[in-house]
Design an enzyme around this catalytic site. Structure first.
Site, PDB file in Angstrom:
ATOM      1  N   GLY A 231       0.784  -1.235   0.000  1.00  0.00           N
ATOM      2  CA  GLY A 231       0.000   0.000   0.000  1.00  0.00           C
ATOM      3  C   GLY A 231       0.811   1.278   0.000  1.00  0.00           C
ATOM      4  O   GLY A 231       0.253   2.360   0.174  1.00  0.00           O
ATOM      5  N   GLU A 267       4.740  -6.361   1.936  1.00  0.00           N
ATOM      6  CA  GLU A 267       4.524  -6.935   0.608  1.00  0.00           C
ATOM      7  C   GLU A 267       4.000  -5.877  -0.351  1.00  0.00           C
ATOM      8  O   GLU A 267       2.846  -5.912  -0.763  1.00  0.00           O
ATOM      9  CB  GLU A 267       3.583  -8.147   0.690  1.00  0.00           C
ATOM     10  CG  GLU A 267       2.363  -7.921   1.551  1.00  0.00           C
ATOM     11  CD  GLU A 267       1.502  -9.166   1.739  1.00  0.00           C
ATOM     12  OE1 GLU A 267       2.015 -10.288   1.670  1.00  0.00           O
ATOM     13  OE2 GLU A 267       0.292  -8.972   1.949  1.00  0.00           O
ATOM     14  N   GLY A 269       3.466  -3.846  -3.872  1.00  0.00           N
ATOM     15  CA  GLY A 269       3.360  -4.158  -5.292  1.00  0.00           C
ATOM     16  C   GLY A 269       3.642  -2.905  -6.101  1.00  0.00           C
ATOM     17  O   GLY A 269       4.718  -2.718  -6.659  1.00  0.00           O
ATOM     18  N   ARG A 270       2.660  -1.997  -6.084  1.00  0.00           N
ATOM     19  CA  ARG A 270       2.709  -0.792  -6.919  1.00  0.00           C
ATOM     20  C   ARG A 270       4.004  -0.003  -6.757  1.00  0.00           C
ATOM     21  O   ARG A 270       4.641   0.368  -7.752  1.00  0.00           O
ATOM     22  CB  ARG A 270       1.516   0.102  -6.560  1.00  0.00           C
ATOM     23  CG  ARG A 270       1.288   1.248  -7.522  1.00  0.00           C
ATOM     24  CD  ARG A 270       0.169   2.183  -7.031  1.00  0.00           C
ATOM     25  NE  ARG A 270      -1.096   1.498  -6.830  1.00  0.00           N
ATOM     26  CZ  ARG A 270      -2.018   1.313  -7.776  1.00  0.00           C
ATOM     27  NH1 ARG A 270      -1.811   1.792  -8.982  1.00  0.00           N
ATOM     28  NH2 ARG A 270      -3.138   0.666  -7.509  1.00  0.00           N
ATOM     29  N   CYS A 345     -14.454   2.999 -28.745  1.00  0.00           N
ATOM     30  CA  CYS A 345     -15.684   3.744 -28.965  1.00  0.00           C
ATOM     31  C   CYS A 345     -16.413   3.935 -27.641  1.00  0.00           C
ATOM     32  O   CYS A 345     -17.542   3.464 -27.472  1.00  0.00           O
ATOM     33  CB  CYS A 345     -16.572   3.010 -29.959  1.00  0.00           C
ATOM     34  SG  CYS A 345     -15.711   2.683 -31.499  1.00  0.00           S
ATOM     35  N   TYR A 374      -0.128  -2.554 -12.211  1.00  0.00           N
ATOM     36  CA  TYR A 374      -1.585  -2.444 -12.410  1.00  0.00           C
ATOM     37  C   TYR A 374      -1.885  -1.708 -13.712  1.00  0.00           C
ATOM     38  O   TYR A 374      -2.665  -0.747 -13.736  1.00  0.00           O
ATOM     39  CB  TYR A 374      -2.250  -1.732 -11.225  1.00  0.00           C
ATOM     40  CG  TYR A 374      -1.969  -2.372  -9.890  1.00  0.00           C
ATOM     41  CD1 TYR A 374      -2.590  -3.573  -9.528  1.00  0.00           C
ATOM     42  CD2 TYR A 374      -1.085  -1.793  -8.982  1.00  0.00           C
ATOM     43  CE1 TYR A 374      -2.335  -4.166  -8.302  1.00  0.00           C
ATOM     44  CE2 TYR A 374      -0.823  -2.379  -7.748  1.00  0.00           C
ATOM     45  CZ  TYR A 374      -1.452  -3.569  -7.418  1.00  0.00           C
ATOM     46  OH  TYR A 374      -1.203  -4.141  -6.197  1.00  0.00           O
TER      47      TYR A 374
HETATM   48  C1  LIG Z   1      -2.686  -5.891  -3.462  1.00  0.00           C
HETATM   49  C2  LIG Z   1      -2.082  -6.347  -2.225  1.00  0.00           C
HETATM   50  C3  LIG Z   1      -0.792  -5.931  -1.877  1.00  0.00           C
HETATM   51  C4  LIG Z   1      -0.007  -4.938  -2.687  1.00  0.00           C
HETATM   52  O1  LIG Z   1      -0.609  -3.669  -2.620  1.00  0.00           O
HETATM   53  P1  LIG Z   1       0.116  -2.399  -3.299  1.00  0.00           P
HETATM   54  O2  LIG Z   1      -0.851  -1.287  -3.082  1.00  0.00           O
HETATM   55  O3  LIG Z   1       0.317  -2.735  -4.732  1.00  0.00           O
HETATM   56  O4  LIG Z   1       1.407  -2.189  -2.584  1.00  0.00           O
HETATM   57  C5  LIG Z   1      -0.224  -6.465  -0.741  1.00  0.00           C
HETATM   58  N1  LIG Z   1      -0.905  -7.358   0.037  1.00  0.00           N
HETATM   59  C6  LIG Z   1      -2.160  -7.761  -0.268  1.00  0.00           C
HETATM   60  C7  LIG Z   1      -2.839  -8.735   0.617  1.00  0.00           C
HETATM   61  C8  LIG Z   1      -2.784  -7.269  -1.392  1.00  0.00           C
HETATM   62  O5  LIG Z   1      -4.021  -7.652  -1.677  1.00  0.00           O
END
Ligand SMILES: *Cc1c(COP(=O)(O)O)cnc(C)c1O
Length: 396
Positions: A231, A267, A269-270, A345, A374
């Site tokens: 997050g 953990e 991601g983004r 469209c 994403y």
């Molecule tokens: C999506 C998700 C993440 C990664 O979230 P980001 O906003 O991309 O950092 C980590 N843990 C869980 C359980 C998620 O669903």
């Protein structure tokens, strides 16, 4: 954009194309890792971008990968064999849990009582001699209002994710009273919100750890791990800004100093992969409608849905092209600002509004930044049956 990406965006014949700069990704991941204390384990949330080249480039800097489905599990296990995996997400099926057990997944993030019962049953059949390590995921209501005057509540609203906090005592009892001898409760998981800055995320981590430690104390058990999720924010209005990893690392360091036996896991991601990807394309047409000017690009939100799904303007750069190969006149923008749209469209096919692009012409290239997470993998590729983009993984 990086020099590698600029050169390729200008030279590319197969537009639109996703351009990934793997050397930039490695540099960023190394800086993130270096900012984190030793007792913080870094897992990459594969759902942000599961391209095998991306997973591999991150390999030296992460402790493992978090997967959220049987599909991601099979994909990441194949791309990165023998690396630790954590399996989370709601609605895990018996078949998915069985293959996760067979693959020796390191951590199960258990989301409900029914899932706990299913996992216990399947573990006793599939891996009867092993102890399967479990983190119980909770949807905690956490307030970060104590810190730096920010006021926001995270988690705690009704969602299908994790156990309700009221179930905590029951979950701990089930996992510690011998009911499920094949399962071992290692700790707690909480991924409560996305798009947070370092001070808020530190406050969230402090609150989650405090909650987990009081739960452990109440039951006279040890919870060795707390996974505080991902997050970390990515600011799409500021493509050069970065989450304050150094400040976050210091905050987690203070938290760990107060809990000498604890391992923290994050953990993201983004915030790991957003910056390594660009979506490069070209202007097909420039046109005027009711006072506004539009640049219609080859491709669109069926390739890069991020701005439509997050309702932002995707940051972009125009690379002028001086030649025009056609015998008919070249469309040219008359106003200072254009709206960048795609070929679909639907009026929702907007990549960016209010882009300052004086003298923009058909044939000019446009390169969208922050397209490494994403982006392609959340897009509705088949809508309108335009051809897919090309993919180039660049390396210095
Ligand atoms: C999506 C998700 C993440 C990664 O979230 P980001 O906003 O991309 O950092 C980590 N843990 C869980 C359980 C998620 O669903």
């Amino acid at each position: 954009m990086t020099p590698l990406v600029r050169a390729r965006a200008l030279a590319c014949e197969d537009l639109p194309a996703y351009l990934y700069d793997l050397s930039a990704l490695r540099e960023h991941a190394a800086a993130v890792r270096a900012a984190l204390p030793e007792r913080v384990e870094l897992y990459y949330a594969a759902k942000a971008n599961p391209e095998p080249d991306i997973l591999a480039a991150l390999g030296p800097y992460v402790d493992g990968y978090e997967v959220s489905s049987g599909g991601e599990l099979a994909h990441v296990a194949k791309a990165m064999p023998d690396r630790p995996l954590a399996f989370g997400g709601p609605g895990k099926t018996p078949a998915e849990i069985t293959s996760a057990l067979e693959l020796g997944v390191q951590r199960f993030h258990v989301e409900s009582v029914a899932e706990l019962q299913m996992l216990a049953h399947l573990a006793s059949r599939v891996v009867p001699r092993a102890k399967v390590a479990v983190l119980a995921r909770f949807n905690l209501a956490v307030s970060a209002s104590l810190l730096q005057g920010s006021s926001m509540a995270m988690g705690g609203s009704p969602t299908p994710f994790g156990f309700d906090p009221s179930q905590a005592d029951e979950v701990v009892r089930l996992l510690t009273d011998g009911t499920y001898p094949h399962l071992e409760l290692r700790g707690v998981h909480a991924h409560l919100a996305s798009g947070l800055h370092a001070p808020e995320l530190i406050a969230v981590a402090e609150a989650v750890v405090a909650w987990a430690m009081s739960l452990a104390e109440r039951h006279r058990i040890r919870l060795a791990e707390v996974n505080v999720g991902g997050g970390m924010t990515v600011d799409y209005a500021d493509p050069h800004g970065r989450f304050d990893w150094a400040g976050y690392g210091r905050g987690l360091g203070r938290l760990l100093a107060a809990h000498p036996d604890l391992v923290l896991r994050i953990e993201p991601g983004r915030a790991l992969t957003a910056y390594c990807g660009w979506y490069a394309t070209e202007v097909l047409d420039v046109k005027f409608s009711h006072g506004e000017e539009f640049a219609v690009l080859r491709g669109g939100t069926h390739h890069l849905r991020t701005p439509a799904s997050q309702r932002h303007d995707q940051p972009c750069t125009v690379l002028p092209v001086h030649t025009w190969p056609h015998p008919w006149p070249r469309p040219v923008a008359q106003q200072d600002c254009v709206t960048m749209t795609g070929q679909l469209c639907t009026p929702k096919d907007v990549l960016a509004r209010g882009v300052r692009a004086i003298g923009l012409r058909a044939g000019d290239r446009v390169v969208f930044a922050l397209a490494g997470a994403y982006a392609w993998n959340i897009s509705h590729h088949d809508f309108l049956m335009h051809p897919p983009p090309a993919f180039h993984f660049l390396d210095a």
